[in-house]
Design a protein around this motif. Structure first.
Motif, PDB file in Angstrom:
ATOM      1  N   THR A  31       0.837  -1.188   0.000  1.00 12.59           N
ATOM      2  CA  THR A  31       0.000   0.000   0.000  1.00 12.59           C
ATOM      3  C   THR A  31       0.877   1.245   0.000  1.00 12.59           C
ATOM      4  OG1 THR A  31      -0.091  -0.086   2.403  1.00 12.59           O
ATOM      5  CG2 THR A  31      -1.861  -1.178   1.199  1.00 12.59           C
ATOM      6  N   LEU A  32       0.238   2.367  -0.184  1.00 12.21           N
ATOM      7  CA  LEU A  32       0.980   3.615  -0.257  1.00 12.21           C
ATOM      8  C   LEU A  32       1.663   3.914   1.081  1.00 12.21           C
ATOM      9  CD1 LEU A  32       1.591   6.100  -2.010  1.00 12.21           C
ATOM     10  CD2 LEU A  32      -0.425   7.177  -0.986  1.00 12.21           C
ATOM     11  N   PRO A  33       2.986   3.999   1.085  1.00 11.36           N
ATOM     12  CA  PRO A  33       3.668   4.294   2.346  1.00 11.36           C
ATOM     13  C   PRO A  33       3.511   5.757   2.722  1.00 11.36           C
ATOM     14  CG  PRO A  33       5.263   4.124   0.576  1.00 11.36           C
ATOM     15  CD  PRO A  33       3.921   3.786  -0.018  1.00 11.36           C
ATOM     16  N   ARG A  34       3.717   6.031   3.969  1.00 12.47           N
ATOM     17  CA  ARG A  34       3.672   7.411   4.441  1.00 12.47           C
ATOM     18  C   ARG A  34       4.922   8.125   3.942  1.00 12.47           C
ATOM     19  NH1 ARG A  34       0.287   9.209   8.058  1.00 12.47           N
ATOM     20  NH2 ARG A  34       0.665  11.091   9.271  1.00 12.47           N
ATOM     21  N   ALA A  35       4.730   9.289   3.295  1.00 13.70           N
ATOM     22  CA  ALA A  35       5.874  10.043   2.781  1.00 13.70           C
ATOM     23  C   ALA A  35       6.824  10.379   3.924  1.00 13.70           C
ATOM     24  CB  ALA A  35       5.401  11.317   2.099  1.00 13.70           C
ATOM     25  N   LYS A  36       8.118  10.354   3.608  1.00 16.06           N
ATOM     26  CA  LYS A  36       9.121  10.557   4.651  1.00 16.06           C
ATOM     27  C   LYS A  36      10.196  11.513   4.156  1.00 16.06           C
ATOM     28  CE  LYS A  36      12.223   7.955   7.658  1.00 16.06           C
ATOM     29  NZ  LYS A  36      12.655   6.589   8.038  1.00 16.06           N
ATOM     30  N   LYS A  37      10.526  12.475   4.992  1.00 14.73           N
ATOM     31  CA  LYS A  37      11.600  13.397   4.633  1.00 14.73           C
ATOM     32  C   LYS A  37      12.931  12.678   4.746  1.00 14.73           C
ATOM     33  CE  LYS A  37      13.102  18.146   5.493  1.00 14.73           C
ATOM     34  NZ  LYS A  37      12.884  19.336   6.330  1.00 14.73           N
ATOM     35  N   ARG A  69      19.395  -9.565  -9.282  1.00 18.15           N
ATOM     36  CA  ARG A  69      18.329  -8.648  -9.679  1.00 18.15           C
ATOM     37  C   ARG A  69      18.738  -7.197  -9.446  1.00 18.15           C
ATOM     38  NH1 ARG A  69      14.936  -9.082  -5.903  1.00 18.15           N
ATOM     39  NH2 ARG A  69      15.925 -10.726  -4.700  1.00 18.15           N
ATOM     40  N   PRO A  70      18.081  -6.268 -10.159  1.00 17.22           N
ATOM     41  CA  PRO A  70      18.354  -4.840  -9.918  1.00 17.22           C
ATOM     42  C   PRO A  70      17.959  -4.450  -8.505  1.00 17.22           C
ATOM     43  CG  PRO A  70      17.023  -5.146 -11.904  1.00 17.22           C
ATOM     44  CD  PRO A  70      17.057  -6.467 -11.203  1.00 17.22           C
ATOM     45  N   LEU A  71      18.491  -3.348  -8.058  1.00 17.41           N
ATOM     46  CA  LEU A  71      18.055  -2.803  -6.783  1.00 17.41           C
ATOM     47  C   LEU A  71      16.636  -2.261  -6.930  1.00 17.41           C
ATOM     48  CD1 LEU A  71      21.194  -0.779  -5.658  1.00 17.41           C
ATOM     49  CD2 LEU A  71      20.311  -2.881  -4.610  1.00 17.41           C
ATOM     50  N   PRO A  72      15.776  -2.569  -6.008  1.00 16.09           N
ATOM     51  CA  PRO A  72      14.441  -1.948  -6.012  1.00 16.09           C
ATOM     52  C   PRO A  72      14.582  -0.431  -5.866  1.00 16.09           C
ATOM     53  CG  PRO A  72      14.465  -3.862  -4.602  1.00 16.09           C
ATOM     54  CD  PRO A  72      15.912  -3.570  -4.946  1.00 16.09           C
ATOM     55  N   ARG A  73      13.661   0.249  -6.486  1.00 16.65           N
ATOM     56  CA  ARG A  73      13.767   1.706  -6.514  1.00 16.65           C
ATOM     57  C   ARG A  73      12.854   2.367  -5.491  1.00 16.65           C
ATOM     58  NH1 ARG A  73      12.385   2.786 -12.605  1.00 16.65           N
ATOM     59  NH2 ARG A  73      10.632   1.526 -11.932  1.00 16.65           N
ATOM     60  N   ILE A  74      13.205   3.573  -5.131  1.00 15.24           N
ATOM     61  CA  ILE A  74      12.355   4.400  -4.273  1.00 15.24           C
ATOM     62  C   ILE A  74      12.065   5.678  -5.038  1.00 15.24           C
ATOM     63  CG2 ILE A  74      12.245   5.782  -2.169  1.00 15.24           C
ATOM     64  CD1 ILE A  74      13.938   3.664  -0.808  1.00 15.24           C
ATOM     65  N   PHE A  75      10.813   6.065  -5.066  1.00 15.52           N
ATOM     66  CA  PHE A  75      10.421   7.300  -5.732  1.00 15.52           C
ATOM     67  C   PHE A  75      10.636   8.459  -4.767  1.00 15.52           C
ATOM     68  CE2 PHE A  75       8.092   3.940  -7.791  1.00 15.52           C
ATOM     69  CZ  PHE A  75       8.316   4.226  -9.131  1.00 15.52           C
ATOM     70  N   LEU A  76      11.401   9.417  -5.218  1.00 12.93           N
ATOM     71  CA  LEU A  76      11.720  10.581  -4.407  1.00 12.93           C
ATOM     72  C   LEU A  76      11.128  11.829  -5.042  1.00 12.93           C
ATOM     73  CD1 LEU A  76      15.526   9.909  -3.775  1.00 12.93           C
ATOM     74  CD2 LEU A  76      13.599   9.204  -2.369  1.00 12.93           C
ATOM     75  N   THR A  77      10.833  12.791  -4.230  1.00 19.69           N
ATOM     76  CA  THR A  77      10.456  14.100  -4.740  1.00 19.69           C
ATOM     77  C   THR A  77      11.374  15.123  -4.096  1.00 19.69           C
ATOM     78  OG1 THR A  77       8.879  14.659  -3.000  1.00 19.69           O
ATOM     79  CG2 THR A  77       8.050  13.382  -4.861  1.00 19.69           C
ATOM     80  N   GLU A  78      11.583  16.207  -4.812  1.00 19.22           N
ATOM     81  CA  GLU A  78      12.368  17.295  -4.246  1.00 19.22           C
ATOM     82  C   GLU A  78      11.530  18.564  -4.243  1.00 19.22           C
ATOM     83  OE1 GLU A  78      15.887  18.470  -6.335  1.00 19.22           O
ATOM     84  OE2 GLU A  78      16.719  19.399  -4.555  1.00 19.22           O
ATOM     85  N   GLU A  79      11.392  19.139  -3.085  1.00 17.37           N
ATOM     86  CA  GLU A  79      10.646  20.385  -2.957  1.00 17.37           C
ATOM     87  C   GLU A  79      11.529  21.566  -3.352  1.00 17.37           C
ATOM     88  OE1 GLU A  79       7.315  20.779  -1.980  1.00 17.37           O
ATOM     89  OE2 GLU A  79       7.388  18.651  -2.436  1.00 17.37           O
ATOM     90  N   ASN A  80      10.892  22.715  -3.566  1.00 20.44           N
ATOM     91  CA  ASN A  80      11.659  23.888  -3.969  1.00 20.44           C
ATOM     92  C   ASN A  80      12.647  24.357  -2.911  1.00 20.44           C
ATOM     93  OD1 ASN A  80      10.531  23.946  -6.468  1.00 20.44           O
ATOM     94  ND2 ASN A  80       9.084  25.593  -6.046  1.00 20.44           N
ATOM     95  N   ASP A  81      12.407  23.977  -1.676  1.00 21.24           N
ATOM     96  CA  ASP A  81      13.369  24.347  -0.631  1.00 21.24           C
ATOM     97  C   ASP A  81      14.565  23.393  -0.600  1.00 21.24           C
ATOM     98  OD1 ASP A  81      12.366  22.036   0.465  1.00 21.24           O
ATOM     99  OD2 ASP A  81      11.599  22.957   2.298  1.00 21.24           O
ATOM    100  N   GLY A  82      14.576  22.438  -1.504  1.00 22.26           N
ATOM    101  CA  GLY A  82      15.699  21.513  -1.600  1.00 22.26           C
ATOM    102  C   GLY A  82      15.533  20.248  -0.786  1.00 22.26           C
ATOM    103  N   SER A  83      14.489  20.186   0.015  1.00 23.62           N
ATOM    104  CA  SER A  83      14.298  18.972   0.819  1.00 23.62           C
ATOM    105  C   SER A  83      13.879  17.813  -0.078  1.00 23.62           C
ATOM    106  CB  SER A  83      13.258  19.213   1.913  1.00 23.62           C
ATOM    107  OG  SER A  83      11.992  19.536   1.360  1.00 23.62           O
ATOM    108  N   VAL A  84      14.344  16.654   0.289  1.00 20.93           N
ATOM    109  CA  VAL A  84      14.090  15.441  -0.484  1.00 20.93           C
ATOM    110  C   VAL A  84      13.177  14.521   0.323  1.00 20.93           C
ATOM    111  CG1 VAL A  84      15.146  13.412  -1.545  1.00 20.93           C
ATOM    112  CG2 VAL A  84      16.307  15.622  -1.652  1.00 20.93           C
ATOM    113  N   TRP A  85      12.145  14.004  -0.342  1.00 19.77           N
ATOM    114  CA  TRP A  85      11.146  13.153   0.308  1.00 19.77           C
ATOM    115  C   TRP A  85      11.018  11.840  -0.435  1.00 19.77           C
ATOM    116  CZ3 TRP A  85       7.758  14.788   4.401  1.00 19.77           C
ATOM    117  CH2 TRP A  85       8.008  16.097   4.834  1.00 19.77           C
ATOM    118  N   ALA A  86      10.865  10.780   0.323  1.00 21.94           N
ATOM    119  CA  ALA A  86      10.550   9.472  -0.256  1.00 21.94           C
ATOM    120  C   ALA A  86       9.041   9.293  -0.210  1.00 21.94           C
ATOM    121  CB  ALA A  86      11.237   8.370   0.535  1.00 21.94           C
ATOM    122  N   VAL A  87       8.444   8.881  -1.338  1.00 21.78           N
ATOM    123  CA  VAL A  87       6.983   8.814  -1.395  1.00 21.78           C
ATOM    124  C   VAL A  87       6.430   7.452  -1.799  1.00 21.78           C
ATOM    125  CG1 VAL A  87       6.734  11.285  -1.824  1.00 21.78           C
ATOM    126  CG2 VAL A  87       6.927   9.713  -3.757  1.00 21.78           C
ATOM    127  N   ALA A  88       7.222   6.656  -2.471  1.00 19.02           N
ATOM    128  CA  ALA A  88       6.700   5.361  -2.924  1.00 19.02           C
ATOM    129  C   ALA A  88       7.871   4.455  -3.269  1.00 19.02           C
ATOM    130  CB  ALA A  88       5.782   5.550  -4.138  1.00 19.02           C
TER     131      ALA A  88
END
Ligand code: FES
Length: 219
Positions: free
Chosen positions: A72-78, A159-178
């Protein structure tokens, strides 16, 4: 919430979260068949999960936890406040036991992966000094993974490494979302996680069974 707004401290699964924003960007990125973003806007990156070479049987039978995976959708994490080119940061996602690694490549791209080697689960390290883009390296048996894709380039990992979807906010902070499983297509992974809990996002992503216009799932 616009992409320029900082995310809430602990984003939840409801509307207006980092995950929600990420989904909008993911839709566009998926359309472009690319998940590597550039520094001037929200970045979506692929990453992590992993697993023991022997763990596949256990996972299939439900005995072992699949490293870095989330049905399921994990809780986004900074992940971090900032990440400069050539730097990496270790974190845990989606669970507290799931070792992960976020890397800023020399061209500014962000990538994220499980830090659990798919051979025998040793810790994968970032080596900026190796290869054109740097490498993800497992010292246990000289396993090497492509820094941009997570694909195995040398050594025994199966096998390849499983991936993590990250987002980057305009303040430069990086978040893991999926997350995505090893070798799992990005859209498939995102629809699997967003589909059940966020039909609106599933619709935005064009997931099978979801209504693009309303974001509701067809029954
Ligand atoms: Fe990583 Fe063997 S555990 S190469």
């Amino acid at each position: 919430m616009s992409l320029t707004e900082p995310p809430p401290p602990v984003p939840g699964p409801g509307p207006g979260t980092v995950a929600d924003e990420a989904a909008g960007q993911l839709r566009d990125r998926i359309s472009a068949d690319s998940l590597t973003t550039r520094r001037d806007y929200l970045r979506i990156v692929a990453t992590v999960s992993g697993g023991l070479a022997i763990g596949g049987v256990g996972v299939a039978s439900g005995i072992l936890h699949r490293h870095g995976d989330s049905e399921t959708l994990p809780r986004a994490k900074k992940v971090t406040d900032q990440l400069a080119p050539g730097e990496s940061v270790a974190f845990r996602f989606p669970g507290d036991e799931d070792r992960a690694l976020a890397v800023r490549l020399s061209d500014g791209s962000l990538v994220g992966y499980s830090a659990v080697c798919t051979h025998l689960a040793c810790a994968v390290l970032w080596r900026e000094d190796r290869g054109t883009d740097g490498e993800l390296y497992c010292p246990c048996h000289e396993g090497v993974f492509d820094a941009r894709t997570g694909e195995v380039t040398a050594g025994p990992p199966p096998r390849p490494l499983p991936r993590i979807f990250l987002t980057e906010e305009n303040d430069g902070s990086v978040w893991a979302v999926a997350t995505a499983r090893s070798g799992e297509p990005a859209k498939e992974a995102l629809c699997r996680q967003f589909g059940a809990s966020r039909p609106d996002v599933a619709g935005m992503l064009g997931c099978p069974g979801a209504d693009r216009a309303t974001g509701s799932r067809r029954t």
